[in-house]
Scaffold this motif. Sequence first.
Motif, PDB file in Angstrom:
ATOM      1  N   GLY A 172       0.565  -1.239   0.044  1.00  0.00           N
ATOM      2  CA  GLY A 172      -0.084  -0.060  -0.097  1.00  0.00           C
ATOM      3  C   GLY A 172       0.775   1.276  -0.073  1.00  0.00           C
TER       4      GLY A 172
ATOM      5  N   LEU B  71       2.447   1.486  -3.669  1.00  0.00           N
ATOM      6  CA  LEU B  71       1.124   2.161  -4.406  1.00  0.00           C
ATOM      7  C   LEU B  71       1.016   3.578  -3.998  1.00  0.00           C
ATOM      8  N   ARG B  72       0.882   4.190  -3.026  1.00  0.00           N
ATOM      9  CA  ARG B  72       0.853   5.506  -2.616  1.00  0.00           C
ATOM     10  C   ARG B  72       2.074   6.375  -3.242  1.00  0.00           C
TER      11      ARG B  72
ATOM     12  N   ARG C  95       1.779   6.471  -6.969  1.00  0.00           N
ATOM     13  CA  ARG C  95       0.478   7.332  -7.468  1.00  0.00           C
ATOM     14  C   ARG C  95       0.636   8.768  -6.999  1.00  0.00           C
TER      15      ARG C  95
ATOM     16  N   GLN D  89      -6.357   9.536  -5.451  1.00  0.00           N
ATOM     17  CA  GLN D  89      -7.150   8.214  -5.391  1.00  0.00           C
ATOM     18  C   GLN D  89      -7.948   7.883  -6.158  1.00  0.00           C
TER      19      GLN D  89
ATOM     20  N   ASN E 204      -7.762   3.481  -1.699  1.00  0.00           N
ATOM     21  CA  ASN E 204      -7.947   3.855  -0.136  1.00  0.00           C
ATOM     22  C   ASN E 204      -7.499   2.627   0.660  1.00  0.00           C
TER      23      ASN E 204
ATOM     24  N   GLU F 235      -3.970   1.042  -0.323  1.00  0.00           N
ATOM     25  CA  GLU F 235      -2.984   1.996   0.322  1.00  0.00           C
ATOM     26  C   GLU F 235      -2.718   1.988   1.764  1.00  0.00           C
ATOM     27  N   ASN F 236      -3.839   1.659   2.406  1.00  0.00           N
ATOM     28  CA  ASN F 236      -3.715   1.659   3.976  1.00  0.00           C
ATOM     29  C   ASN F 236      -3.764   0.218   4.624  1.00  0.00           C
TER      30      ASN F 236
ATOM     31  N   HIS G 138       8.779  -0.236   0.073  1.00  0.00           N
ATOM     32  CA  HIS G 138       8.397   1.140   0.300  1.00  0.00           C
ATOM     33  C   HIS G 138       9.787   1.618   0.634  1.00  0.00           C
TER      34      HIS G 138
END
Length: 84
Positions: free
Chosen positions: A17, A20-21, A24, A31, A46, A49-50, A78
Amino acid sequence: MPAPITPRLAELRRQFGLRLRDVREGQGLSQERLGELAEVDRKTINRIENGMYSPRLDNVFQIADALDIPIKELFIAHGVSPNE
């Protein structure tokens, strides 16, 4: 009722997540806009990502296509650049 996920799976979801964030936001997409491009609901983006949701493989393909990146880019940890 599904069994609770293991701590390892929870951490992998969180890392996915966050990655991805990063991608993006790096492309300047909201989003909502990514959801439109990937034909995935904004709430799904959402939740992914969380770390609250494990996306279907089809969703991962759609998201990578919408971001115009190779699928493997979403699986890079990440905070690690693709060349490390």
